[in-house]
Each structure stands twice: as C-alpha cells, then as structure tokens.
Write an enzyme that holds these catalytic residues in place. Structure first.
Site, PDB file in Angstrom:
ATOM      1  N   HIS A 169       0.830  -1.213   0.000  1.00  0.00           N
ATOM      2  CA  HIS A 169       0.000   0.000   0.000  1.00  0.00           C
ATOM      3  C   HIS A 169       0.860   1.258   0.000  1.00  0.00           C
ATOM      4  O   HIS A 169       2.081   1.213   0.198  1.00  0.00           O
ATOM      5  CB  HIS A 169      -0.924  -0.001   1.229  1.00  0.00           C
ATOM      6  CG  HIS A 169      -0.204   0.046   2.536  1.00  0.00           C
ATOM      7  ND1 HIS A 169       0.227   1.223   3.106  1.00  0.00           N
ATOM      8  CD2 HIS A 169       0.151  -0.936   3.401  1.00  0.00           C
ATOM      9  CE1 HIS A 169       0.818   0.963   4.266  1.00  0.00           C
ATOM     10  NE2 HIS A 169       0.797  -0.348   4.463  1.00  0.00           N
ATOM     11  N   CYS A 185       3.080  -4.629   6.991  1.00  0.00           N
ATOM     12  CA  CYS A 185       2.765  -4.460   5.577  1.00  0.00           C
ATOM     13  C   CYS A 185       3.962  -3.911   4.804  1.00  0.00           C
ATOM     14  O   CYS A 185       4.929  -3.432   5.372  1.00  0.00           O
ATOM     15  CB  CYS A 185       1.585  -3.511   5.415  1.00  0.00           C
ATOM     16  SG  CYS A 185       0.010  -4.188   5.975  1.00  0.00           S
TER      17      CYS A 185
END
Length: 216
Positions: A169, A185
């Site tokens: 992301h 992440c």
C-alpha cells in the site's frame, strides 16, 4: 504485570498485524520537523491529488527504475525482498521494474507466497483486533484520505481465497521508505503504488522473501 506484558508481545508476534502503522518513531537521521517539506507538488488523482515526494530527500537507489532481473519468477509476478527493501515487478526478457519500499519491523514481517486478491483506490482503513489490543487508542476506522495509513492504493494479499491481512500500500510517511519500521505491511510512495496498481491485475502472484527465501 510482567507476565501480561510477555503474553501481549507473544500475541503480537504470532498474530496477523497488517494495521500498517509505523511500529516506531521516525529515525533521527531521516526525521523531518515539517512533513510538508517532503513534498514538491501533486499528481492529479481522484478523489484526492497524490502528493509528490522530493526525491532529493531519499537515497537514489529507492527511486523507481527498470533493472536487470535474474530470478525464476514469471513476468507479471511481484517479488518483495525484505532485506533489500525493494519490490520487483518482473518483466519479460530478464527485466523488472524496481521500487523502494518500507517493510515490517524485525519480528513483524511476513514472508511467503500469496496473490493479489483485490485492489483498492484510496482505501478505508481499520486496525486488526491484535493491534487494538496493543494500542487501544488506535481509531477503529479511518476514511480514505491523505492522513490514511494505506495511502492512495492498496493491493490486498490472499492465500487460498482468504485475506491474510497483509497489504502492499501507499504511505503518508515517505521517510519510512527503505526502513524497517512498519507493523508488517509493505509500504510504497503513493506515486509508486499508483504506478504498480495500474500494472498489476487481481490474481497476480506475490512472493515475499527474507534471507533469500520465501518458503515458510
């Protein structure tokens, strides 16, 4: 209290994190007293324009570029090298588009093989139950926007048809690219994740490796 603390830490390290927030403060050597100093303009996008980062503040090796690639993965695959802090989008004829990324703090990173189960444009964000247990003051839900920790785009990683709660992301913390600071992440500059988003279809294979291996 010591026993409770040990149990909480053990739960954090063993459970899916994917809250995508920074797990530590800005390193002193890259910290900026004014976040706006990191930006030099915007790139048109909807529903928000994407802030463009002043690349002079970053190590040039983390700039998006096409490089030679000798790995065995097929064209169209994504390869994340946690140790290098690099993401490769494999291309035909021994090439790859390489992007600098930020990765999970030591003990937080996931490795393995997954696929892009879905994609999101300016996605909303919610922390996992594990993260709320560790940080009760986290917001339970955040609308898409410039302050959202998922940034402008997100690729959601799946295994066997199920969301494994790890994402590739964007980020509103450009100083974290090249660092090992997130809650698990893989984060990219917003302008880079927007570029990757357009190149990668749902179903693409994602290899996340550490110490040269992505097999668990």
């Amino acid at each position: 209290m010591a026993m409770i603390r040990r149990l909480m830490i053990a739960a954090l390290l063993s459970a899916p994190l994917a809250a995508c927030q920074t797990a530590q403060q800005q390193p002193n050597e890259v910290a900026a007293t004014d976040d706006s100093a990191w930006y030099i303009g915007t790139m048109p996008d909807k529903p928000h324009d994407i802030p463009l980062v002043d690349r002079r503040r970053m190590d040039a090796k983390y700039a998006r570029q096409t490089v030679d690639y000798k790995g065995p993965e097929k064209p169209g695959s994504i390869v994340v090298d946690i140790d290098e802090r690099m993401l490769y989008l494999v291309q035909p004829e021994g090439k790859a588009v390489r992007y600098g990324v930020g990765v999970g703090k030591q003990g937080f990173s996931w490795k393995g093989i997954a696929s892009v189960g879905r994609k999101g444009v300016w996605p909303n964000w919610s922390p996992t139950k594990t993260m709320v247990g560790i940080k009760p003051d986290l917001p339970r839900y955040m609308e898409a926007g410039l302050d959202n920790p998922l940034g402008a785009r997100a690729l959601y990683l799946y295994q066997d048809g199920r969301d494994i709660l790890f994402r590739i992301h964007g980020t509103n913390e450009p100083w974290s690219i090249g660092e090992q600071v997130s809650s698990g992440c893989v984060r990219m500059l917003n302008e880079d994740v927007a570029d990757l988003y357009e190149r990668v279809p749902v179903g693409a294979t994602v290899y996340v490796k550490r110490n040269g291996r992505y097999r668990v």
